[in-house]
Design a protein around this motif. Structure first.
Motif, short mmCIF file in Angstrom:
data_model
loop_
_atom_site.label_atom_id
_atom_site.label_comp_id
_atom_site.label_asym_id
_atom_site.label_seq_id
_atom_site.Cartn_x
_atom_site.Cartn_y
_atom_site.Cartn_z
N TYR A 174 9.40 -7.10 3.91
CA TYR A 174 8.26 -6.69 4.71
C TYR A 174 7.69 -5.39 4.14
CZ TYR A 174 11.88 -3.73 6.82
OH TYR A 174 12.92 -2.85 7.01
N LEU A 175 6.42 -5.18 4.39
CA LEU A 175 5.74 -3.97 3.92
C LEU A 175 5.24 -3.21 5.14
CD1 LEU A 175 3.62 -5.57 1.05
CD2 LEU A 175 5.79 -4.37 0.81
N THR A 176 5.72 -1.98 5.33
CA THR A 176 5.26 -1.19 6.46
C THR A 176 4.00 -0.40 6.11
OG1 THR A 176 6.73 0.61 5.84
CG2 THR A 176 7.56 -0.98 7.44
N ARG A 177 3.65 -0.41 4.82
CA ARG A 177 2.38 0.16 4.38
C ARG A 177 1.73 -0.86 3.46
NH1 ARG A 177 5.24 4.92 4.73
NH2 ARG A 177 4.23 6.54 5.96
N LEU A 178 0.46 -1.12 3.70
CA LEU A 178 -0.23 -2.15 2.92
C LEU A 178 -0.45 -1.68 1.49
CD1 LEU A 178 -1.37 -4.95 3.25
CD2 LEU A 178 -3.56 -3.95 3.86
N LEU A 179 0.04 -2.49 0.55
CA LEU A 179 -0.13 -2.16 -0.87
C LEU A 179 -1.59 -2.38 -1.28
CD1 LEU A 179 2.94 -4.00 -2.43
CD2 LEU A 179 2.70 -1.55 -2.10
#
Length: 378
Positions: free
Chosen positions: A341-346
């Motif tokens: 999961y990504l908690t900050r959008l790449l």
């Protein structure tokens, strides 16, 4: 005598009164109230309007496809592109003058593109019951035919608005599904099942990675923080994991041999008709996580599954994972899906690169597995 008669006369109305009250109640129950009648009629009118709107939309989409098909076959097949442009320009002017703005030159080319993207009129006819021309205009310019089919079928099945469709495409939903990591033939077969029978497979449902940037987590957080943030934003989380998921429990307690175990999150997927157990990990995936999830799935299958439901599935959400670990443990045989999961959008370019690399590795593993099975059978 008069007194007796008077007594009899006074007693009759008393005897009849309960019967009259009951009769009045019966009549009032059978006759709808003005408010109830208004609500029923409003419902009928709105349903009729919806039916008419769907019919008009379907007819309009099919009309646009037919126009695009005719222009494509009769005009644009000519080798001289400038000649085709001139014909379409002249055609647009005459149609706009007679029928209005729906026949601008750009929209005529949208119709041509629609006929190119969906050459089979039967498929478009099925889609037109649920997808508007605005939906289709967004889908037809996707380059990959399988990607187009995916968004069209998911849009039809889950009845996305045009805004939702745009958001799903922007968040690269197709690229993040397990389906996109398979060979094209398998993807086409899955989409055909979805189109013909409305059958969803886990590969269409599960994603990797999940985009959890809406949780607003700081640089350091625990699994409890992650769980609390998901529950705080449960509506947005369920939109990200997909339509069909229903929240069941948090910290589901399981007693095994006198010991208490707690599952982070438990969901039910209506289309798959299965429980989905979710475990959250703030670190990388570890081998022990598989054994823990297998234990939870076995307990759920024994104690929580209803008759007619399929075996529960597990989802381990972790911050990262080793490809070799995943390959060696063959998680899907146990009904376990692993996703980061990504908690900050790449940045989009970085996300594309990450997804393409994941697809490449997954397809490489699939080919290796297929070659191994062929050699074993030989």
């Amino acid at each position: 005598m008069a007194t007796k008669k008077s007594a009899v006369g006074t007693s009759e109305p008393k005897a009849r009164k309960p019967a009259l009250v009951a009769a009045k109640r019966k009549v009032s129950a059978a006759t709808p109230s003005p408010a109830g009648l208004l609500a029923e009629i409003r419902t009928l009118i709105l349903q009729a309007r919806q039916t008419v709107a769907q019919g008009v939309n379907s007819a309009l989409v099919l009309l646009y496809w037919q126009i695009g098909h005719r222009i494509r076959t009769d005009v644009l097949k000519a080798k001289r592109a400038d000649y085709g442009q001139q014909i379409v320009h002249a055609l647009s002017g005459k149609l706009t003058a007679e029928f209005g703005r729906g026949f601008t030159m750009s929209n005529l080319f949208n119709m041509v593109r629609c006929a190119e993207a969906f050459p089979d009129a039967k498929i478009l006819h099925a889609l037109s019951a649920n997808l508007s021309w605005t939906h289709l205009r967004r889908i037809i310019y996707l380059d990959d035919p399988l990607q187009r089919d995916f968004y069209a079928e998911m849009c039809r099945l889950e009845r996305w608005s045009t805004r939702t469709l745009h958001e799903r495409i922007q968040s690269m939903l197709y690229e993040r599904t397990a389906l996109s990591k398979k060979p094209d033939k398998l993807i086409a077969a899955e989409l055909k099942k979805l189109r013909d029978d409305g059958r969803l497979s886990p590969d269409l449902v599960f994603r990797d990675p999940y985009l959890l940037d809406f949780l607003g987590l700081k640089d350091t957080y625990s699994e409890q923080d992650l769980e609390a943030a998901i529950l705080r934003e449960i509506e947005a989380f369920m939109l990200e994991i997909g339509a069909g998921f229903c929240f069941v429990a948090r910290q589901k307690r399981m007693q095994i041999d006198g010991r208490d175990y707690y599952l982070d999150l438990l969901f039910y997927h209506r289309k798959l008709r299965r429980l989905v157990a979710v475990e959250l990990k703030v670190g990388d995936f570890e081998a022990a996580d598989k054994g823990q999830m297998e234990l939870y799935l076995s307990w759920l299958a024994r104690h929580e599954c209803e008759p007619g439901e399929a075996e529960p599935l597990g989802m381990i959400l972790c911050a990262g994972k080793s490809d070799e670990h995943v390959e060696l443990m063959d998680l899907q045989k146990s009904g376990i899906h692993l996703a980061s999961y990504l908690t900050r959008l790449l940045p989009r370019r970085q996300l594309v690169k990450k997804l393409h690399e994941a697809v490449r590795l997954a397809r490489q593993r699939l080919r290796a597995g297929q070659n191994g099975s062929i050699e074993g059978s030989a």
